[in-house]
Design a protein around this motif. Sequence first.
Motif, PDB file in Angstrom:
ATOM      1  N   VAL A  21       5.750   5.055  -0.829  1.00  0.00           N
ATOM      2  CA  VAL A  21       5.624   4.348   0.440  1.00  0.00           C
ATOM      3  C   VAL A  21       4.439   4.886   1.237  1.00  0.00           C
ATOM      4  N   ASP A  22       4.252   6.213   1.213  1.00  0.00           N
ATOM      5  CA  ASP A  22       3.152   6.833   1.947  1.00  0.00           C
ATOM      6  C   ASP A  22       1.803   6.348   1.437  1.00  0.00           C
ATOM      7  N   ILE A  23       1.657   6.302   0.105  1.00  0.00           N
ATOM      8  CA  ILE A  23       0.396   5.817  -0.473  1.00  0.00           C
ATOM      9  C   ILE A  23       0.155   4.368  -0.085  1.00  0.00           C
ATOM     10  N   ARG A  24       1.192   3.549  -0.185  1.00  0.00           N
ATOM     11  CA  ARG A  24       1.037   2.133   0.102  1.00  0.00           C
ATOM     12  C   ARG A  24       0.704   1.884   1.572  1.00  0.00           C
ATOM     13  N   ASN A  25       1.207   2.727   2.463  1.00  0.00           N
ATOM     14  CA  ASN A  25       0.902   2.574   3.881  1.00  0.00           C
ATOM     15  C   ASN A  25      -0.559   2.902   4.192  1.00  0.00           C
ATOM     16  N   ARG A  26      -1.234   3.521   3.247  1.00  0.00           N
ATOM     17  CA  ARG A  26      -2.640   3.897   3.458  1.00  0.00           C
ATOM     18  C   ARG A  26      -3.598   2.944   2.746  1.00  0.00           C
ATOM     19  N   VAL A  27      -3.060   1.860   2.200  1.00  0.00           N
ATOM     20  CA  VAL A  27      -3.887   0.871   1.507  1.00  0.00           C
ATOM     21  C   VAL A  27      -3.486  -0.516   2.003  1.00  0.00           C
ATOM     22  N   SER A  28      -4.478  -1.375   2.212  1.00  0.00           N
ATOM     23  CA  SER A  28      -4.211  -2.750   2.639  1.00  0.00           C
ATOM     24  C   SER A  28      -4.734  -3.702   1.576  1.00  0.00           C
ATOM     25  N   VAL A  29      -3.938  -4.722   1.239  1.00  0.00           N
ATOM     26  CA  VAL A  29      -4.324  -5.685   0.201  1.00  0.00           C
ATOM     27  C   VAL A  29      -4.028  -7.096   0.683  1.00  0.00           C
ATOM     28  N   HIS A  30      -4.862  -8.043   0.264  1.00  0.00           N
ATOM     29  CA  HIS A  30      -4.703  -9.446   0.676  1.00  0.00           C
ATOM     30  C   HIS A  30      -5.050 -10.322  -0.526  1.00  0.00           C
ATOM     31  N   VAL A  41       1.656  -4.032  -6.543  1.00  0.00           N
ATOM     32  CA  VAL A  41       1.778  -2.579  -6.398  1.00  0.00           C
ATOM     33  C   VAL A  41       1.412  -2.133  -4.991  1.00  0.00           C
ATOM     34  N   LEU A  42       0.348  -2.692  -4.428  1.00  0.00           N
ATOM     35  CA  LEU A  42      -0.146  -2.216  -3.142  1.00  0.00           C
ATOM     36  C   LEU A  42       0.572  -2.838  -1.953  1.00  0.00           C
ATOM     37  N   SER A  43       1.288  -3.939  -2.162  1.00  0.00           N
ATOM     38  CA  SER A  43       2.035  -4.563  -1.066  1.00  0.00           C
ATOM     39  C   SER A  43       3.510  -4.175  -1.078  1.00  0.00           C
ATOM     40  N   GLY A  44       3.972  -3.596  -2.187  1.00  0.00           N
ATOM     41  CA  GLY A  44       5.381  -3.242  -2.300  1.00  0.00           C
ATOM     42  C   GLY A  44       6.247  -4.346  -2.830  1.00  0.00           C
ATOM     43  N   ASN A  45       5.648  -5.462  -3.241  1.00  0.00           N
ATOM     44  CA  ASN A  45       6.398  -6.566  -3.821  1.00  0.00           C
ATOM     45  C   ASN A  45       6.640  -6.269  -5.308  1.00  0.00           C
TER      46      ASN A  45
END
Length: 460
Positions: free
Chosen positions: A184-193, A54-58
């Motif tokens: 997309v805006d929300i995801r650009n404000r979160v980083s996940v690894h 969800v947070l990476s867009g995959n």
Amino acid sequence: MATNDLLRVTHLRVTKLFGRYSHEVPLRVDDRVTIIHGPNGVGKTVLLRLVASVLSGNLAELVKVPFETFEVTLSDGAVLGFRRALVDATSQPGDDDFIGKCYLRRFGSEELEFELKANQLDIRRWASRIERELPWLARIDKDRFIDRRSEEVLTSVELLARYSDYLPGKPKKRGFFSEAEWMVDIRNRVSVHLIEAQRLLRFSPGREPERGYWGTPDLYVPTVNTYAKDLQTRISETLTSYAKESQALDQSFPQRLLASAVRTLSAEELKQRMQALEQKRRQLKRIGLIDEDPAYPFDVTTLERLDETRRTVMTLYVEDTGRKLGVLDELARRIEILLENINKKFRHKAILIDREKGFVAKTDEQQVLDLEALSSGEQHEIVLLYDLLFRVKPNTLVLIDEPELSLHVTWQKSFLPDLLEIVATTGYDVVLATHSPFIVGDRHDLLVALSSDDEERKES
């Protein structure tokens, strides 16, 4: 966007995972480490992958596992969620492009909703290419393939989600789904690894697969080798920056000396600064970043006999030297933590920094070992620590699956204290999934247990 502006994740929620389990995971935001624990099969690994998806867009990952609702709550109070359409057992895979609905809920605002649909034409095109690349896949019809190793039938979307990493120049999976701008805006404000359980091999896009009728293409390389190369690149880039800074300061030294309005340090202040620089040089030399300098160690007692003019020259010199060495500070700090954590655990061997190879393994007798010759536990230790120290930005959410893999009980017990120290230094959040009570230790305050009680049992 600056890493300080990134949003943090504060809560995770999933309902009817596998049509059965519901879990709530409040993150331990103050300690920045959350441990999820539970019996096999309740979805610990799947939960981590859903978060990463969800947070990476995959978003192709969303089609792999059935669930009803999945939600991620962020530090600004926003809730990003997904509702899946429960698949009818009589429907054929690929009959409909509809995947589910995504929504954004904010306090005091109307809920935003968007239908998530697959762009089937692009997906089928890439699925066909994957099928041509991998010899164990065969097409059944327009949208279905069979994995001959397991006899599993996969749709084009499932094929893409599972095997797209095998493709050189792999497609951006987020492009296969229609998305709302606010997603997309929300995801650009979160980083996940995500650090997965299988972490000793990494995909190598430059390799050609070795064909075999039932064989798996050899497209993977040992991660320790990849990370050694990555460190070599980081060292090379940092030393290049160091050389440029040194050259710029040396070239401008005469002009700055003549025009300098800097306060001249006293002899005692110069001695303290020179001693601090000498200590830093020793540390940098010890970890292998710089060579021996014949001008050091410097006899600081000579500073007591300098007149003011010469002290002005030395003042500018120590300031310039501090600026030069300061270029190496961040890399050196992370290398020191890496070496300290690894070498206090390894027996009869050690990891050393090499500017040409990144890092090397040596025995007590100084015999160089191939990194692949290290035990799986030793490789896991290097890979996990390197990932945490070098490949994660501040304020990222790091997801670690089964950190205890191949680790001796003693190493498992030290993992969490080491992790908490690294997190305090690097400033990111961690959610880790484990079966090991030795990982948890006495930090039960960080633990979130996933229940094995399913929906049917709750309703009865």
